[in-house]
Design an enzyme around this catalytic site. Structure first.
Site, PDB file in Angstrom:
ATOM      1  N   ASP A 151       0.841  -1.190   0.000  1.00  0.00           N
ATOM      2  CA  ASP A 151       0.000   0.000   0.000  1.00  0.00           C
ATOM      3  C   ASP A 151       0.882   1.248   0.000  1.00  0.00           C
ATOM      4  O   ASP A 151       2.011   1.204  -0.487  1.00  0.00           O
ATOM      5  CB  ASP A 151      -0.941  -0.064   1.216  1.00  0.00           C
ATOM      6  CG  ASP A 151      -2.308   0.546   0.926  1.00  0.00           C
ATOM      7  OD1 ASP A 151      -2.345   1.741   0.578  1.00  0.00           O
ATOM      8  OD2 ASP A 151      -3.323  -0.157   1.042  1.00  0.00           O
ATOM      9  N   HIS A 226      -3.889   6.378   2.788  1.00  0.00           N
ATOM     10  CA  HIS A 226      -4.578   5.142   2.400  1.00  0.00           C
ATOM     11  C   HIS A 226      -4.003   3.909   3.083  1.00  0.00           C
ATOM     12  O   HIS A 226      -4.738   3.037   3.568  1.00  0.00           O
ATOM     13  CB  HIS A 226      -4.480   5.015   0.878  1.00  0.00           C
ATOM     14  CG  HIS A 226      -5.198   3.852   0.283  1.00  0.00           C
ATOM     15  ND1 HIS A 226      -4.569   2.684  -0.052  1.00  0.00           N
ATOM     16  CD2 HIS A 226      -6.492   3.692  -0.056  1.00  0.00           C
ATOM     17  CE1 HIS A 226      -5.449   1.839  -0.575  1.00  0.00           C
ATOM     18  NE2 HIS A 226      -6.624   2.433  -0.593  1.00  0.00           N
ATOM     19  N   SER A 588     -11.302  -0.982  -1.374  1.00  0.00           N
ATOM     20  CA  SER A 588     -10.048  -0.850  -0.624  1.00  0.00           C
ATOM     21  C   SER A 588     -10.276  -1.015   0.873  1.00  0.00           C
ATOM     22  O   SER A 588      -9.412  -1.517   1.576  1.00  0.00           O
ATOM     23  CB  SER A 588      -9.465   0.557  -0.808  1.00  0.00           C
ATOM     24  OG  SER A 588      -8.723   0.648  -1.972  1.00  0.00           O
TER      25      SER A 588
END
Ligand SMILES: *[C@@H]1O[C@H](CO)[C@@H](O)[C@H](O)[C@H]1NC(C)=O
Ligand SMILES: *[C@@H]1O[C@H](CO)[C@@H](O)[C@H](O)[C@H]1NC(C)=O
Ligand SMILES: *[C@@H]1O[C@H](CO)[C@@H](O)[C@H](O)[C@H]1NC(C)=O
Ligand SMILES: *[C@@H]1O[C@H](CO)[C@@H](O)[C@H](O)[C@H]1NC(C)=O
Ligand SMILES: *[C@@H]1O[C@H](CO)[C@@H](O)[C@H](O)[C@H]1NC(C)=O
Ligand SMILES: *[C@@H]1O[C@H](CO)[C@@H](O)[C@H](O)[C@H]1NC(C)=O
Ligand SMILES: *[C@@H]1O[C@H](CO)[C@@H](O)[C@H](O)[C@H]1NC(C)=O
Length: 804
Positions: A151, A226, A588
């Site tokens: 990620d 994120h 996600s």
């Protein structure tokens, strides 16, 4: 909320180029797969493996030096663990031609650019009461299991990742991942045991010129947010207070608060490159992660004989062979059919659902009418009604005001007119480009409006604001009213209270309203429903969109409006700058929920294969929502009954997944057999992709792969499908199979009842007979009812057709 659903900027998309096609003249980075063995296929461990690894790296260097002039290329990575190959940067066409005709190379694949694609959820899944206690309580739930995340890195200062375990560090002796530190943003002590390792992979990003050291950071630090968000959903600490914009939203916990996190940063503010991702996966498996969570995926179906054979899918197959469970986001391309971007049967592909928490807000008009809408916003001043002004009535005299009604730019507006008022912006004006809520918020702030109302344009009836599925943490009072009813009531009220001169210029803004506090959660008791953005099956076999005998997605988990950790320095989301928490939506967010639950299963059953864990998640999944109704799916303008192509096997059910009764296992050899019978795939393409030839004896059909689902994309006449179940119960159990037949298909299971001992297996023959040609898939299920209370469900998706 952007003009694309918010998840689009969150889900990370790998653009996959042609798999074996001609090379792109512009490409500068290439992934090269060699014929030689990788460390895992070399079957040595410990020092021998290490020596072999070094030998492979040296061989790559010698190979390149012997072929190419030293100044014509640079080697970015040697891939050694899962496959034998390297990433090469070169601008020389001659060098490429030499490589193309060189001996010993299996595949040359041009690099591919990647573009960018949670607090109440643990309770919602029944973890605190039904699962964590049996695993030693929240602090121990997942203990000893390492979840690797590919990620954007991690914010090591976040309380979700503090090491809260009392006593000596947990035993994760098998994990060998290191911690790459970088003075300030990522000190060595950032790897505190909770964060078991942290590395970054940026060589392709750097040579491409896309990497900007001043905000992408050459360290595992998450400058995007994120990566911290997904890591905390999977394994963030238990009961961390969620405070955003000075407001307390409750508490957050990861699914496996006691699990360890290993960070492999390969995605940056601009996106990423496949050669970096491939290096990250190679290292993660070498380091010894148990589970890989990928909230990333391709933005399009790769070309070539089959999507399953692309280089990343192949690498993930080897990861599975090494015992690592791979969990991947199914994509955010829904509700369009066949929009899945996670294809392969060895991967657990996750769809996203809504949860039962809503943040709705209300507006009270001066005439006393109240309407509810959405937006996580602070209230306007208590007791004060503010004048309402339609956007077209507060724009400059010299502008074409009708074009400004959806408030996408600040320029047309007259600040002195809007000051102190609520600006009313409309969506669904057909002449305009799509309305973006982001742009409305930014316009309202720039022109000095006190707040805003987003509403359907006058006289429109059914247009739908795409972004109503996500929740925004607004910096000023605002509300989105998406119903026609609210719009009609508003315009009646506004028009009757606004005084205009003969030339239509407003002389008195007489309509007024106040916006209430939208930050208090409402628990609706409804849901889950499949989120509209979540990509839908059937699975696609190739870029021609032929469908495969594989069920995708596999499983449904919470993805909409999830609170989780954030990086305050991130600039990637204008609403969360400076915040420690963000509320985001997307597949996600659903993916790490499944990775976390899988860690709990792994903790309880350390020897289970990835396929057994996937099977346990699937056969125990729920087909009904909280009110006992069959699962539904959001579509553009409402809810519709959902199918396995929306939710896979159903909504994740952790307590039952820990004790599934029966499992469907599959090993590497069976996946190869599967690949060898994929339509359009010949033995040579399998050999090139995997390095292993096809067996001479093989099943005729992909549908025989031993998965916890049966999908037949082209049933002509009848077909027998084979499955093998293995008992993971602790006692002898007698199962009775109940069939819910898909419309137009007769299904018989042999044996229809059986007694099975612990740890033993049973072969089942399932006969499918097409009775009616429907020209579409029809759905059913097999339910294995055990006399020790196990219920094992297997979805059926069958397309009966008349010709092959
Ligand atoms: C790199 O990022 C910094 C800060 O975000 C910015 O000021 C600079 O212009 C960027 N450089 C390039 C080459 O884009
Ligand atoms: C948050 O609240 C504190 C104390 O009430 C106050 O001093 C501070 O200015 C507030 N911060 C913001 C960003 O509103
Ligand atoms: C939220 O919306 C529902 C209907 O969608 C309504 O029944 C409820 O009263 C609303 N709650 C608040 C606090 O506005
Ligand atoms: C803006 O509004 C003010 C006050 O109503 C008015 O005097 C001025 O002409 C307006 N400006 C433009 C450019 O329309
Ligand atoms: C209208 O007038 C304002 C204020 O004088 C100016 O800033 C704006 O550019 C003008 N717009 C157009 C379209 O001419
Ligand atoms: C809504 O989504 C569709 C398809 O994704 C897109 O074509 C359309 O422009 C969007 N509309 C708005 C108002 O954003
Ligand atoms: C099943 O096999 C596992 C691993 O081989 C073993 O630990 C377990 O005790 C066995 N269970 C039973 C009930 O025999």
């Amino acid at each position: 909320m952007a003009s694309v659903p918010i998840c689009a900027l969150i889900i990370l998309c790998i653009l996959l180029a042609s798999y074996q096609g001609s090379l792109n003249v512009d490409a500068e980075v290439f992934l090269v797969v060699m014929e030689d063995e990788s460390v895992i296929s070399y079957k040595k461990s410990g020092d021998d493996a290490l020596k072999y690894k070094e030998k492979v790296i040296t061989r790559h260097d010698i190979f390149l030096e012997s072929l190419l002039p030293a100044d014509s290329y640079s080697k970015l990575y040697s891939y050694t663990h899962l496959f034998n190959g390297f990433a090469l940067h070169t601008t020389s066409r001659e060098a490429l031609e030499v490589l193309h005709s060189a001996q010993g190379i299996r595949i040359i694949h041009e690099d591919v650019k990647m573009v960018k694609m949670t607090t109440h959820s643990p309770e919602y899944l029944g973890l605190p009461t039904r699962v964590w206690p049996s695993l030693g309580g929240p602090d121990m739930a997942g203990d000893g299991v390492v979840i690797g995340l590919i990620d954007t890195g991690i914010n090591p200062n976040h309380p979700s990742f503090a090491n809260l375990k009392p006593g000596p560090p947990s035993d994760i002796g098998k994990f060998r991942g290191k911690c790459e530190s970088a003075a300030h943003e990522f000190p060595l002590n950032a790897c505190n045991g909770k964060i078991a390792g942290a590395q970054y992979f940026a060589r392709a990003a750097i040579v491409s010129g896309d990497f900007n050291a001043s905000h992408d950071f050459a360290s595992p630090f998450d400058s995007d947010g994120h990566g911290s968000h997904t890591a905390a959903i999977a394994a963030g600490n238990f009961r961390i207070p969620v405070i955003s914009n000075n407001f307390s939203y409750g508490f957050a916990s990861g699914m496996a608060p006691g699990a360890h996190i290993a960070i492999y940063k390969a995605i940056y503010s601009f996106g990423g490159y496949m050669s970096d991702v491939v290096a990250a996966v190679d290292k993660a498996v070498e380091d010894g992660v148990d589970i890989l969570s990928l909230s990333i995926g391709p933005s399009a179906v790769p070309t070539g004989p089959a999507a399953f054979l692309n280089i990343l899918e192949m690498e993930l197959l080897f990861a599975v062979k090494a015992g690592v469970l791979v969990v991947q986001a199914v994509g955010n391309g829904g509700p369009t059919p066949s929009s899945v971007l996670s294809f392969s049967p060895w991967i657990t592909s996750v769809a996203a659902s809504t949860i039962d928490r809503k943040y709705n807000n209300s507006i009270i008009f001066g005439n006393g009418q109240v309407f509810t809408g959405t937006a996580l916003s602070l209230p306007t001043q208590e007791g004060l009604f503010l004048p309402l002004a339609a956007a077209e009535d507060v724009c400059n005299w010299n502008e074409t005001c009708i074009l400004a009604r959806n408030c996408q730019r600040p320029e047309p507006f007259n600040r002195s007119l809007i000051q102190g008022k609520l600006i009313v912006c409309t969506f669904s004006d057909f002449i305009f480009s799509p309305t973006s809520v982001d742009s409305i918020v930014s316009t309202a702030q720039k022109i000095g409006a006190t707040g805003f109302v987003i509403i359907m344009a006058r006289g429109r009836s059914s247009e739908f604001l795409n972004e109503t599925t996500s929740t925004l943490n607004l910096p000023l009072p605002g509300i989105v009213l998406s119903s026609r009813e609210a719009s009609e009531a508003f315009w009646d009220y506004y028009d009757s209270h606004t005084l205009r001169s003969k030339n239509e210029v407003v002389v008195k803004f007489g309509a007024c309203a106040r916006i209430l506090d939208g930050r208090h959660a409402v628990y609706t008791g409804k849901g889950p429903s499949v989120a509209s953005y979540s990509s839908r099956g059937p699975d696609v076999n190739n870029a021609l969109m032929q469908t495969a005998d594989v069920l995708k997605p596999n499983i449904l988990a919470p993805g909409t409006s999830i609170w989780s950790a954030w990086s305050p320095t991130s600039q990637s989301d204008q609403y969360n700058i400076g915040q420690d928490f963000a509320i985001l939506s997307g597949t996600s967010m659903a993916t790490p929920h499944v990775a976390g639950v899988a860690a709990l299963i792994k903790q309880k059953h350390p020897h289970w294969s990835p396929a057994m864990i996937t099977s346990a998640l699937m056969t125990s999944a729920m087909l009904t929502d909280h009110s006992g109704e069959l699962l539904s799916a959001q579509v553009r303008d409402g809810l519709t009954p959902a199918t396995p192509f929306d939710y896979g096997a159903g909504f994740i059910n952790p307590s039952h997944a820990l004790n599934p009764g029966l499992v469907f296992d599959a090993k590497f050899r069976q996946y190869i057999q599967f690949l060898c019978v994929v339509p359009g795939v010949d033995d040579e393409s399998v050999r090139r992709a995997v390095g292993t030839g096809c067996p001479t004896v093989r099943s005729d059909w992909c549908s025989d792969l031993n998965t916890a689902s049966i999908t037949v994309s082209n049933l002509v006449g009848s077909r027998q499908v084979i499955r093998k179940v293995t008992s993971v119960g602790s006692m002898e159990e007698r199962y009775q199979v109940v069939v819910r037949e898909p419309a137009g298909v007769a299904v018989t299971v042999n044996p229809q009842a059986f007694t099975i001992q612990p740890n033993s297996s049973m072969i089942l023959k399932i006969m499918l007979e097409g009775r009616e040609i429907a020209n579409d898939y029809t759905f059913g299920e097999l339910v294995f009812n055990g006399d020790k209370n196990h219920v094992v469900k297997v979805p059926l998706a069958i397309f009966v057709s008349s010709t092959l």
